[in-house]
Write a protein that holds these residues in place. Sequence first.
Motif, short mmCIF file in Angstrom:
data_model
loop_
_atom_site.label_atom_id
_atom_site.label_comp_id
_atom_site.label_asym_id
_atom_site.label_seq_id
_atom_site.Cartn_x
_atom_site.Cartn_y
_atom_site.Cartn_z
N ILE A 293 0.83 -1.21 0.00
CA ILE A 293 0.00 0.00 0.00
C ILE A 293 0.86 1.26 0.00
O ILE A 293 1.86 1.32 0.70
N GLY A 294 0.44 2.24 -0.78
CA GLY A 294 1.10 3.54 -0.80
C GLY A 294 1.98 3.74 -2.02
O GLY A 294 2.34 2.80 -2.72
N LYS A 295 2.31 4.99 -2.27
CA LYS A 295 3.10 5.36 -3.46
C LYS A 295 4.46 4.66 -3.47
O LYS A 295 4.82 4.01 -4.45
N LYS A 296 5.20 4.80 -2.39
CA LYS A 296 6.57 4.27 -2.35
C LYS A 296 6.60 2.76 -2.49
O LYS A 296 7.35 2.22 -3.31
N GLN A 297 5.76 2.05 -1.74
CA GLN A 297 5.73 0.59 -1.79
C GLN A 297 5.22 0.08 -3.13
O GLN A 297 5.71 -0.92 -3.65
N THR A 298 4.24 0.78 -3.70
CA THR A 298 3.68 0.38 -5.00
C THR A 298 4.75 0.53 -6.09
O THR A 298 4.95 -0.38 -6.90
N LYS A 299 5.43 1.66 -6.10
CA LYS A 299 6.47 1.89 -7.10
C LYS A 299 7.61 0.87 -6.95
O LYS A 299 8.12 0.36 -7.95
N THR A 300 7.99 0.57 -5.72
CA THR A 300 9.06 -0.42 -5.48
C THR A 300 8.64 -1.79 -5.99
O THR A 300 9.44 -2.49 -6.62
N ALA A 301 7.39 -2.18 -5.72
CA ALA A 301 6.89 -3.49 -6.17
C ALA A 301 6.90 -3.58 -7.70
O ALA A 301 7.26 -4.62 -8.27
N ILE A 302 6.54 -2.49 -8.37
CA ILE A 302 6.54 -2.47 -9.84
C ILE A 302 7.97 -2.60 -10.36
O ILE A 302 8.26 -3.40 -11.24
N GLN A 303 8.88 -1.81 -9.79
CA GLN A 303 10.27 -1.81 -10.24
C GLN A 303 10.95 -3.16 -10.03
O GLN A 303 11.78 -3.56 -10.83
N LYS A 304 10.60 -3.85 -8.95
CA LYS A 304 11.21 -5.16 -8.66
C LYS A 304 10.54 -6.30 -9.44
O LYS A 304 10.97 -7.44 -9.33
N GLY A 305 9.47 -5.97 -10.16
CA GLY A 305 8.77 -6.99 -10.93
C GLY A 305 7.87 -7.88 -10.10
O GLY A 305 7.50 -8.97 -10.52
N LEU A 306 7.50 -7.44 -8.91
CA LEU A 306 6.66 -8.23 -8.00
C LEU A 306 5.17 -7.97 -8.20
O LEU A 306 4.34 -8.80 -7.85
N ALA A 307 4.83 -6.80 -8.74
CA ALA A 307 3.42 -6.41 -8.87
C ALA A 307 2.74 -7.14 -10.02
O ALA A 307 3.25 -7.18 -11.12
N LYS A 308 1.58 -7.74 -9.72
CA LYS A 308 0.78 -8.40 -10.75
C LYS A 308 -0.33 -7.47 -11.24
O LYS A 308 -0.86 -7.65 -12.32
N LEU A 309 -0.69 -6.50 -10.41
CA LEU A 309 -1.77 -5.56 -10.71
C LEU A 309 -1.59 -4.33 -9.83
O LEU A 309 -1.16 -4.46 -8.68
N VAL A 310 -1.92 -3.18 -10.37
CA VAL A 310 -1.91 -1.94 -9.60
C VAL A 310 -3.34 -1.42 -9.55
O VAL A 310 -4.01 -1.35 -10.57
N VAL A 311 -3.81 -1.09 -8.35
CA VAL A 311 -5.15 -0.54 -8.16
C VAL A 311 -4.98 0.90 -7.66
O VAL A 311 -4.24 1.14 -6.71
N MET A 312 -5.66 1.85 -8.34
CA MET A 312 -5.57 3.26 -7.96
C MET A 312 -6.96 3.86 -7.79
O MET A 312 -7.84 3.61 -8.60
N ALA A 313 -7.12 4.65 -6.73
CA ALA A 313 -8.37 5.37 -6.52
C ALA A 313 -8.47 6.50 -7.54
O ALA A 313 -7.46 6.94 -8.08
N ASN A 314 -9.69 6.98 -7.78
CA ASN A 314 -9.87 8.03 -8.80
C ASN A 314 -9.26 9.36 -8.39
O ASN A 314 -9.04 10.22 -9.22
#
Length: 100
Positions: A19-40
Amino acid sequence: MVDVNKALKDVSKKGTISIGKKQTKTAIQKGLAKLVVMANNCPFTKDISALAVENKVPIYNYTSTGVDLGYTCGKSFAVSAFAVLDDGGSNILQIVKKRK
C-alpha cells in the motif's frame, strides 16, 4: 461477473498487497506487482501509471475515492494506490483480463 469490491476485500485479507506510493512503485520496479489498483483521486496517478505501463503491469482504476478504497479493503485509512503481489486465491486478476 466479478464483484470488484468483494475481490478487493478478498485480496487485501488473503493475498499480499503493498500500500502507498513508495511501496507500489518499489513493487513495480522489482517486478513483483501483478496488478496496480488506484483510486480516482490518487495524487500519484501519472507517476505510478507511467511506471506500470513501462513495466507492463496492468492497472485497475477504482471508480471511487481513496477513503472508499481503504474502507473496501478493510483498512481504517485512505488508500490511494496499492500493488497486488499475490492474489491469495481471490479473483482480482480476472477484473483486468475481462476488460481486455
